[in-house]
Design a protein around this motif. Structure first.
Motif, short mmCIF file in Angstrom:
data_model
loop_
_atom_site.label_atom_id
_atom_site.label_comp_id
_atom_site.label_asym_id
_atom_site.label_seq_id
_atom_site.Cartn_x
_atom_site.Cartn_y
_atom_site.Cartn_z
N GLY A 1 46.66 39.76 39.22
CA GLY A 1 47.01 38.57 39.79
C GLY A 1 45.86 38.06 40.29
O GLY A 1 44.88 39.20 40.61
N ARG A 2 45.68 37.48 40.97
CA ARG A 2 44.55 36.83 41.67
C ARG A 2 44.95 36.38 43.25
O ARG A 2 45.87 36.24 43.53
N PHE A 3 43.77 37.24 43.92
CA PHE A 3 44.34 37.37 45.37
C PHE A 3 42.90 36.16 46.01
O PHE A 3 43.43 35.46 46.64
N PHE A 4 42.04 35.72 45.54
CA PHE A 4 41.76 34.53 45.35
C PHE A 4 41.50 33.00 45.39
O PHE A 4 40.74 33.18 44.35
N PRO A 5 43.03 32.57 44.60
CA PRO A 5 42.64 31.64 43.82
C PRO A 5 41.47 30.53 44.25
O PRO A 5 41.44 29.52 42.93
N GLY A 6 40.63 30.56 44.91
CA GLY A 6 39.81 29.54 44.74
C GLY A 6 38.79 29.69 44.91
O GLY A 6 37.74 28.88 43.90
N MET A 7 38.04 30.92 43.94
CA MET A 7 36.90 31.91 43.95
C MET A 7 36.82 31.98 42.14
O MET A 7 38.08 33.15 41.79
N ARG A 8 35.64 30.93 41.45
CA ARG A 8 35.83 31.84 40.09
C ARG A 8 35.71 32.81 39.85
O ARG A 8 35.10 33.93 40.30
#
Length: 83
Positions: A51-58
């Protein structure tokens, strides 16, 4: 959370300490003004949900430049052997 991922390498700090996958980008040591990680072979097979832990990071890798031969030879001197 996401599809299963399998570890292909171990993240290692320039001093030889492991850097955990669960960490944050600020946990990556800075050497000569850049965050530096070494990739070692994994000590065992392991997996986790991707999963993505840092959704704002590309999450797109970007090749900024290719190191020249001399610069490539200099980087290992800034790192300690694995412990």
């Amino acid at each position: 959370m996401g599809r299963p991922a399998t570890g292909s390498f171990n993240l290692v700090a320039p001093g030889g300490e492991w850097v955990r996958n669960e960490g944050t980008p600020t946990g990556i040591p800075v050497v000569d003004g850049v965050r530096l990680l070494l990739l070692d072979p994994p000590p065992c097979e392991r997996g986790w949900p991707a999963g993505r832990f840092f959704p704002g990071m590309r999450g797109d890798p970007v090749l900024e430049r290719v190191l020249g031969a001399e610069e490539t030879r200099q980087w290992p001197a800034r790192c300690a052997p694995a412990k």
